[in-house]
Scaffold this motif. Structure first.
Motif, PDB file in Angstrom:
ATOM      1  N   ALA A 189      68.461  -1.411  62.246  1.00 24.80           N
ATOM      2  CA  ALA A 189      69.409  -2.151  61.408  1.00 24.80           C
ATOM      3  C   ALA A 189      70.638  -2.569  62.204  1.00 24.80           C
ATOM      4  CB  ALA A 189      69.814  -1.292  60.211  1.00 24.80           C
ATOM      5  N   ALA A 190      71.114  -1.682  63.069  1.00 25.71           N
ATOM      6  CA  ALA A 190      72.266  -2.020  63.908  1.00 25.71           C
ATOM      7  C   ALA A 190      71.923  -3.142  64.876  1.00 25.71           C
ATOM      8  CB  ALA A 190      72.723  -0.775  64.683  1.00 25.71           C
ATOM      9  N   ALA A 191      70.714  -3.090  65.412  1.00 22.27           N
ATOM     10  CA  ALA A 191      70.282  -4.154  66.331  1.00 22.27           C
ATOM     11  C   ALA A 191      70.212  -5.497  65.621  1.00 22.27           C
ATOM     12  CB  ALA A 191      68.923  -3.801  66.924  1.00 22.27           C
ATOM     13  N   ALA A 192      69.796  -5.490  64.359  1.00 23.25           N
ATOM     14  CA  ALA A 192      69.717  -6.729  63.595  1.00 23.25           C
ATOM     15  C   ALA A 192      71.090  -7.360  63.403  1.00 23.25           C
ATOM     16  CB  ALA A 192      69.068  -6.469  62.245  1.00 23.25           C
ATOM     17  N   GLU A 193      72.136  -6.521  63.475  1.00 24.43           N
ATOM     18  CA  GLU A 193      73.510  -7.016  63.352  1.00 24.43           C
ATOM     19  C   GLU A 193      74.191  -7.168  64.703  1.00 24.43           C
ATOM     20  OE1 GLU A 193      75.457  -4.318  60.736  1.00 24.43           O
ATOM     21  OE2 GLU A 193      74.316  -4.969  58.962  1.00 24.43           O
ATOM     22  N   ASN A 194      73.398  -7.067  65.784  1.00 23.90           N
ATOM     23  CA  ASN A 194      73.896  -7.229  67.159  1.00 23.90           C
ATOM     24  C   ASN A 194      74.953  -6.193  67.527  1.00 23.90           C
ATOM     25  OD1 ASN A 194      72.319  -9.587  67.806  1.00 23.90           O
ATOM     26  ND2 ASN A 194      73.704 -10.769  66.495  1.00 23.90           N
ATOM     27  N   ALA A 195      74.813  -5.000  66.979  1.00 23.00           N
ATOM     28  CA  ALA A 195      75.736  -3.925  67.325  1.00 23.00           C
ATOM     29  C   ALA A 195      75.520  -3.509  68.774  1.00 23.00           C
ATOM     30  CB  ALA A 195      75.532  -2.729  66.402  1.00 23.00           C
ATOM     31  N   PRO A 196      76.574  -3.298  69.546  1.00 26.29           N
ATOM     32  CA  PRO A 196      76.420  -2.993  70.973  1.00 26.29           C
ATOM     33  C   PRO A 196      75.740  -1.662  71.249  1.00 26.29           C
ATOM     34  CG  PRO A 196      78.707  -2.772  70.278  1.00 26.29           C
ATOM     35  CD  PRO A 196      77.994  -3.429  69.147  1.00 26.29           C
ATOM     36  N   HIS A 197      75.808  -0.723  70.293  1.00 24.84           N
ATOM     37  CA  HIS A 197      75.221   0.592  70.551  1.00 24.84           C
ATOM     38  C   HIS A 197      73.726   0.663  70.244  1.00 24.84           C
ATOM     39  CE1 HIS A 197      76.294   0.682  66.233  1.00 24.84           C
ATOM     40  NE2 HIS A 197      75.206   1.438  66.116  1.00 24.84           N
ATOM     41  N   ALA A 198      73.128  -0.389  69.701  1.00 23.79           N
ATOM     42  CA  ALA A 198      71.702  -0.382  69.374  1.00 23.79           C
ATOM     43  C   ALA A 198      70.863  -0.304  70.645  1.00 23.79           C
ATOM     44  CB  ALA A 198      71.338  -1.638  68.585  1.00 23.79           C
ATOM     45  N   SER A 199      69.746   0.385  70.559  1.00 24.94           N
ATOM     46  CA  SER A 199      68.888   0.559  71.726  1.00 24.94           C
ATOM     47  C   SER A 199      68.135  -0.735  72.049  1.00 24.94           C
ATOM     48  CB  SER A 199      67.876   1.680  71.473  1.00 24.94           C
ATOM     49  OG  SER A 199      66.913   1.280  70.496  1.00 24.94           O
ATOM     50  N   LYS A 200      67.663  -0.818  73.281  1.00 30.56           N
ATOM     51  CA  LYS A 200      66.897  -1.990  73.709  1.00 30.56           C
ATOM     52  C   LYS A 200      65.631  -2.138  72.874  1.00 30.56           C
ATOM     53  CE  LYS A 200      64.498  -3.994  77.681  1.00 30.56           C
ATOM     54  NZ  LYS A 200      64.131  -3.823  79.117  1.00 30.56           N
ATOM     55  N   GLU A 201      64.958  -1.018  72.629  1.00 33.51           N
ATOM     56  CA  GLU A 201      63.729  -1.066  71.837  1.00 33.51           C
ATOM     57  C   GLU A 201      64.013  -1.569  70.430  1.00 33.51           C
ATOM     58  OE1 GLU A 201      59.728   1.585  71.179  1.00 33.51           O
ATOM     59  OE2 GLU A 201      61.609   2.623  71.576  1.00 33.51           O
ATOM     60  N   ALA A 202      65.109  -1.106  69.844  1.00 41.58           N
ATOM     61  CA  ALA A 202      65.473  -1.553  68.502  1.00 41.58           C
ATOM     62  C   ALA A 202      65.760  -3.044  68.482  1.00 41.58           C
ATOM     63  CB  ALA A 202      66.675  -0.770  67.999  1.00 41.58           C
ATOM     64  N   ARG A 203      66.395  -3.545  69.534  1.00 46.10           N
ATOM     65  CA  ARG A 203      66.704  -4.973  69.598  1.00 46.10           C
ATOM     66  C   ARG A 203      65.422  -5.807  69.624  1.00 46.10           C
ATOM     67  NH1 ARG A 203      72.024  -5.852  70.652  1.00 46.10           N
ATOM     68  NH2 ARG A 203      73.211  -4.033  71.387  1.00 46.10           N
ATOM     69  N   GLU A 204      64.439  -5.350  70.367  1.00 44.32           N
ATOM     70  CA  GLU A 204      63.168  -6.071  70.427  1.00 44.32           C
ATOM     71  C   GLU A 204      62.490  -6.089  69.060  1.00 44.32           C
ATOM     72  OE1 GLU A 204      60.974  -4.087  73.422  1.00 44.32           O
ATOM     73  OE2 GLU A 204      62.159  -4.903  75.094  1.00 44.32           O
ATOM     74  N   LEU A 205      62.504  -4.953  68.370  1.00 42.93           N
ATOM     75  CA  LEU A 205      61.859  -4.858  67.062  1.00 42.93           C
ATOM     76  C   LEU A 205      62.617  -5.665  66.009  1.00 42.93           C
ATOM     77  CD1 LEU A 205      61.037  -1.041  67.130  1.00 42.93           C
ATOM     78  CD2 LEU A 205      59.427  -2.937  67.454  1.00 42.93           C
ATOM     79  N   ALA A 206      63.931  -5.612  66.078  1.00 44.88           N
ATOM     80  CA  ALA A 206      64.746  -6.331  65.095  1.00 44.88           C
ATOM     81  C   ALA A 206      64.628  -7.838  65.251  1.00 44.88           C
ATOM     82  CB  ALA A 206      66.205  -5.909  65.224  1.00 44.88           C
ATOM     83  N   SER A 207      64.282  -8.310  66.443  1.00 43.60           N
ATOM     84  CA  SER A 207      64.216  -9.749  66.694  1.00 43.60           C
ATOM     85  C   SER A 207      62.985 -10.409  66.082  1.00 43.60           C
ATOM     86  CB  SER A 207      64.232 -10.016  68.202  1.00 43.60           C
ATOM     87  OG  SER A 207      63.035  -9.545  68.816  1.00 43.60           O
ATOM     88  N   SER A 208      62.024  -9.609  65.612  1.00 39.83           N
ATOM     89  CA  SER A 208      60.807 -10.181  65.040  1.00 39.83           C
ATOM     90  C   SER A 208      61.106 -10.868  63.706  1.00 39.83           C
ATOM     91  CB  SER A 208      59.757  -9.089  64.816  1.00 39.83           C
ATOM     92  OG  SER A 208      58.679  -9.586  64.038  1.00 39.83           O
ATOM     93  N   PRO A 209      60.508 -12.012  63.454  1.00 42.25           N
ATOM     94  CA  PRO A 209      60.688 -12.665  62.155  1.00 42.25           C
ATOM     95  C   PRO A 209      60.045 -11.894  61.011  1.00 42.25           C
ATOM     96  CG  PRO A 209      59.044 -13.820  63.466  1.00 42.25           C
ATOM     97  CD  PRO A 209      59.677 -12.810  64.374  1.00 42.25           C
ATOM     98  N   LEU A 210      59.252 -10.875  61.346  1.00 43.35           N
ATOM     99  CA  LEU A 210      58.617 -10.054  60.318  1.00 43.35           C
ATOM    100  C   LEU A 210      59.442  -8.824  59.962  1.00 43.35           C
ATOM    101  CD1 LEU A 210      54.899 -10.132  61.518  1.00 43.35           C
ATOM    102  CD2 LEU A 210      55.925 -11.402  59.616  1.00 43.35           C
ATOM    103  N   THR A 211      60.610  -8.666  60.562  1.00 41.25           N
ATOM    104  CA  THR A 211      61.489  -7.532  60.281  1.00 41.25           C
ATOM    105  C   THR A 211      62.548  -7.925  59.267  1.00 41.25           C
ATOM    106  OG1 THR A 211      61.180  -6.576  62.493  1.00 41.25           O
ATOM    107  CG2 THR A 211      63.144  -5.907  61.274  1.00 41.25           C
ATOM    108  N   LEU A 212      62.673  -7.113  58.228  1.00 43.13           N
ATOM    109  CA  LEU A 212      63.672  -7.355  57.195  1.00 43.13           C
ATOM    110  C   LEU A 212      64.433  -6.063  56.939  1.00 43.13           C
ATOM    111  CD1 LEU A 212      64.920  -9.185  54.996  1.00 43.13           C
ATOM    112  CD2 LEU A 212      63.114  -8.361  53.454  1.00 43.13           C
ATOM    113  N   VAL A 213      65.744  -6.105  57.037  1.00 45.50           N
ATOM    114  CA  VAL A 213      66.593  -4.940  56.815  1.00 45.50           C
ATOM    115  C   VAL A 213      67.149  -4.974  55.396  1.00 45.50           C
ATOM    116  CG1 VAL A 213      68.676  -3.710  57.539  1.00 45.50           C
ATOM    117  CG2 VAL A 213      67.193  -4.793  59.261  1.00 45.50           C
TER     118      VAL A 213
END
Length: 237
Positions: A189-213
């Motif tokens: 969820a933090a990665a979806a909001e471009n939070a700086p503390h989000a992990s790299k893996e979370a950023r990759e998962l959050a970037s999918s168009p199939l991810t909804l928070v």
């Protein structure tokens, strides 16, 4: 435990619906996330939450739920919620064979402390340890759905939860991430909001168009989203 089956490969899965006595096809919610990372008090609260907002979507959609089947965390919560509310949807646990070393194939491990006792079905799959069930969750869901929608809900979760989410996305299964439920879900969820503390893996998962928070504080929206996706709607960009 009402029904037990051990499978060895995809051929065994082909007859799963008929063998389990499940009428289908039907939509399937794949529930993944926190196990050992949730304390008893948190599980009690999660049980209430699932009963209020997730089970109504499952029941309205005539869906089944597939999860890891162990007596811990979100799996314990959904099992307790199902029994407490008296909602008789199929609740199918998928667990690696190596976690049940003392049971022969023909005996359902109903008394095993590792198995959540309120699940209606248990499917034992190849594997020796926690996480080996990850690809099988989706396979079981696809067999039960037989062309109907499948959706993943991520609640809390540790390292295995990232693998669960990645497997879902790679198989074109939408993932609803419950923000505010902790750990992996909050990281995504933090990665979806471009939070700086989000992990790299979370950023990759959050970037999918199939991810909804969806925020946990907005339970009514969660119920609406799950009902819509289980009914065949698409996640809007």
């Amino acid at each position: 435990m009402a029904w037990f089956r051990q499978v060895h490969d995809d051929t065994d899965l082909a007859a799963l619906t008929k063998a389990a006595g499940l009428q289908g096809p039907r939509p399937v919610l794949v529930l993944v996330g926190g196990a050992s990372g949730l304390a008893d008090g948190e599980i009690d609260g999660l049980t209430d939450y699932l009963a209020a907002y997730v089970l109504p979507a499952v029941w309205h959609s005539d869906a089944a739920v597939v999860d890891g089947g162990t007596d811990a965390g979100v799996m314990r919560a959904v099992g307790r919620a199902r029994t407490r509310e008296g909602v008789p949807f199929p609740l199918v646990g998928v667990i690696a064979r190596g976690l049940l070393p003392d049971h022969p194939e023909s005996v359902p491990p109903a008394d095993d402390q590792i198995v959540e006792p309120h699940h209606s079905h248990l499917v034992v799959v190849p594997g020796e340890s926690w996480g080996d069930e990850v690809p099988w969750l989706g396979r079981v869901a696809r067999v039960l759905a037989d062309g109907r929608p499948t959706v993943t809900l991520l609640v809390n979760g540790g390292q295995i939860a990232y693998r669960d989410m990645r497997d879902s996305l790679q198989n074109d299964r939408p993932v609803v991430v419950l923000s505010g439920s902790g750990r992996a879900a909050d990281d995504v969820a933090a990665a979806a909001e471009n939070a700086p503390h989000a992990s790299k893996e979370a950023r990759e998962l959050a970037s999918s168009p199939l991810t909804l928070v969806v925020r946990s504080a907005d339970g009514h929206r969660l119920r609406e989203v799950l009902t819509s996706l289980l009914g065949g709607a698409m996640i809007e960009p």
